[in-house]
Write a protein that holds these residues in place. Structure first.
Motif, PDB file in Angstrom:
ATOM      1  N   LYS A 188       0.893  -0.520   0.273  1.00  0.00           N
ATOM      2  CA  LYS A 188       0.008   0.187  -0.277  1.00  0.00           C
ATOM      3  C   LYS A 188       1.390   1.436   0.077  1.00  0.00           C
ATOM      4  CE  LYS A 188      -2.056  -1.668   3.688  1.00  0.00           C
ATOM      5  NZ  LYS A 188      -3.947  -1.578   4.600  1.00  0.00           N
ATOM      6  N   GLU A 246      -6.390  -4.954   3.717  1.00  0.00           N
ATOM      7  CA  GLU A 246      -7.039  -4.015   2.144  1.00  0.00           C
ATOM      8  C   GLU A 246      -6.836  -3.347   1.766  1.00  0.00           C
ATOM      9  OE1 GLU A 246     -11.181  -2.817   1.719  1.00  0.00           O
ATOM     10  OE2 GLU A 246     -11.207  -3.465   4.411  1.00  0.00           O
ATOM     11  N   VAL A 289      -6.702  -1.177  -1.834  1.00  0.00           N
ATOM     12  CA  VAL A 289      -7.365  -0.221  -2.821  1.00  0.00           C
ATOM     13  C   VAL A 289      -6.106  -0.006  -4.086  1.00  0.00           C
ATOM     14  CG1 VAL A 289      -8.438   1.715  -3.772  1.00  0.00           C
ATOM     15  CG2 VAL A 289      -9.054   1.232  -1.642  1.00  0.00           C
ATOM     16  N   TYR A 303      -7.762   1.565  -7.339  1.00  0.00           N
ATOM     17  CA  TYR A 303      -8.269   2.524  -8.173  1.00  0.00           C
ATOM     18  C   TYR A 303      -9.700   2.913  -7.663  1.00  0.00           C
ATOM     19  CZ  TYR A 303     -10.381   0.104 -11.971  1.00  0.00           C
ATOM     20  OH  TYR A 303     -11.803  -0.724 -12.485  1.00  0.00           O
ATOM     21  N   GLU A 304      -9.620   4.290  -7.852  1.00  0.00           N
ATOM     22  CA  GLU A 304     -11.600   4.860  -7.384  1.00  0.00           C
ATOM     23  C   GLU A 304     -11.090   6.239  -8.053  1.00  0.00           C
ATOM     24  OE1 GLU A 304     -13.338   6.388  -3.523  1.00  0.00           O
ATOM     25  OE2 GLU A 304     -11.757   5.530  -3.211  1.00  0.00           O
ATOM     26  N   VAL A 347     -14.973   2.291  -7.549  1.00  0.00           N
ATOM     27  CA  VAL A 347     -13.137   1.537  -6.863  1.00  0.00           C
ATOM     28  C   VAL A 347     -13.429  -0.371  -6.584  1.00  0.00           C
ATOM     29  CG1 VAL A 347     -15.037   0.937  -4.723  1.00  0.00           C
ATOM     30  CG2 VAL A 347     -12.383   1.637  -4.538  1.00  0.00           C
ATOM     31  N   SER A 386     -10.886  -3.015  -5.108  1.00  0.00           N
ATOM     32  CA  SER A 386     -10.528  -3.368  -3.549  1.00  0.00           C
ATOM     33  C   SER A 386      -9.716  -4.543  -4.044  1.00  0.00           C
ATOM     34  CB  SER A 386     -10.681  -2.234  -2.882  1.00  0.00           C
ATOM     35  OG  SER A 386     -12.002  -3.232  -2.517  1.00  0.00           O
ATOM     36  N   LYS A 420      -9.174  -7.671  -0.708  1.00  0.00           N
ATOM     37  CA  LYS A 420      -9.038  -7.605   0.760  1.00  0.00           C
ATOM     38  C   LYS A 420      -7.992  -9.370   0.980  1.00  0.00           C
ATOM     39  CE  LYS A 420     -13.104  -6.007   2.951  1.00  0.00           C
ATOM     40  NZ  LYS A 420     -13.584  -5.669   3.579  1.00  0.00           N
ATOM     41  N   THR A 448     -11.570 -10.279  -4.526  1.00  0.00           N
ATOM     42  CA  THR A 448     -10.961  -8.743  -5.216  1.00  0.00           C
ATOM     43  C   THR A 448     -12.516  -7.820  -5.735  1.00  0.00           C
ATOM     44  OG1 THR A 448      -8.859  -8.918  -6.354  1.00  0.00           O
ATOM     45  CG2 THR A 448     -10.330  -7.666  -7.581  1.00  0.00           C
TER      46      THR A 448
END
Length: 278
Positions: free
Chosen positions: A35, A165, A167, A169-170, A180, A182, A184, A196
């Motif tokens: 991240k 978790e 991300v 893209y958003e 979004v 993401s 996890k 995903t």
């Protein structure tokens, strides 16, 4: 490491990438997650050029989640670039905002908003991304009698040894909703699950969820990939929430949370794939 330096600053450095990657090894499988802050202008421009489409306003180009079988070298990775590369780069699946019809019928054809309605690519950033096999064998589609992910085993109160978790893209879809993607991941002593999820809500138009679940049994080294597409009209989802007894304020909150509405969306596509690592 400066997060707010000059916009042309090279970022991140290889050392920063290494330091930002966390990993857990469980019974021969290495699960990793990284991240980092939103990509800067240089990497964004380069990614847009390679993809052939503009990238979402919040792109985490250095983030990733991966599963690796250490002995064989098999590796599955989830990253933003490969996910966006699966976005339709034509206007074939283009969506329009709810009030685009009003704009189109208006005499004020020079309205700036019109430019944001029609785009030559799927600006909802919908992807059917199921992960990238970096090394080793690929998945094989299962038959109708194939065994699904054992949900009951995942419901057991086993200790969670590793959880992340991330991300990828958003986008706020020009203030008309959200899209979004993401990942996890949670690791237990004998198994793990990676989810995903693409959550796309275009207000007044459509709600869409696309889930890729990766289940790994560490003891048998069997891996299952479960992919599901669900979607429905925006107003139908609102009505379903209303009929469930929710107050108007609760409906607004629920429409921002895919966990509260995923069960309301009809299933459009469902596939099962698997592989066994020798």
């Amino acid at each position: 490491m400066a997060f707010n330096g000059p916009i042309e600053e090279a970022f991140p450095t290889p050392d920063a990438v290494d330091r930002s990657t966390v990993s857990h090894v469980q019974k021969g499988f290495k699960i990793s997650a990284r991240k980092l802050p939103i990509s800067k202008s240089g990497p964004i421009d380069e990614m847009s050029h390679r993809l052939g489409i503009p990238v979402p306003e919040m792109i985490f180009g250095d983030n990733m989640v991966s599963i690796e079988h250490v002995a064989s070298g098999w590796r599955l990775e989830f990253n933003a670039y490969d996910a966006l590369d699966r976005v339709d780069k034509t206007d074939k699946n283009m969506l329009k905002v709810a009030y685009s019809q009003e704009w189109s019928s208006s005499r004020e054809k020079t309205h700036e908003g019109i430019k944001e309605v029609v785009k030559p690519f799927d600006w909802s950033y919908t992807t059917d991304y199921k992960g990238t096999v970096i090394n080793g064998q690929g998945f094989e589609f299962q038959t109708e009698k194939a065994k699904p992910i054992p949900i009951e085993l995942l419901k057991r109160p086993d200790p969670i040894l590793f959880f992340e978790e991330v991300v990828l893209y958003e986008s706020e879809l020009d203030d008309n909703g959200i899209s979004v993607l993401s990942c996890k991941v949670r690791v237990m002593p004998d198994r793990m699950l990676l989810l995903t999820r693409l959550f796309m809500r275009l207000d007044g138009v459509l709600v869409r969820i696309r889930d890729t679940r990766i289940y790994v049994d560490f003891n048998t080294r069997k891996i299952i990939r479960d992919y599901t597409e669900r979607e429905d009209d925006f107003e139908k989802v609102k009505k379903s929430l209303l009929f469930s007894g929710r107050l108007p304020g609760d409906i607004t909150v629920a429409l921002r949370d895919p966990n509260q509405i995923s069960h309301l969306l009809p299933e459009v596509t469902h596939t099962l794939e698997s592989l066994a690592i020798a």
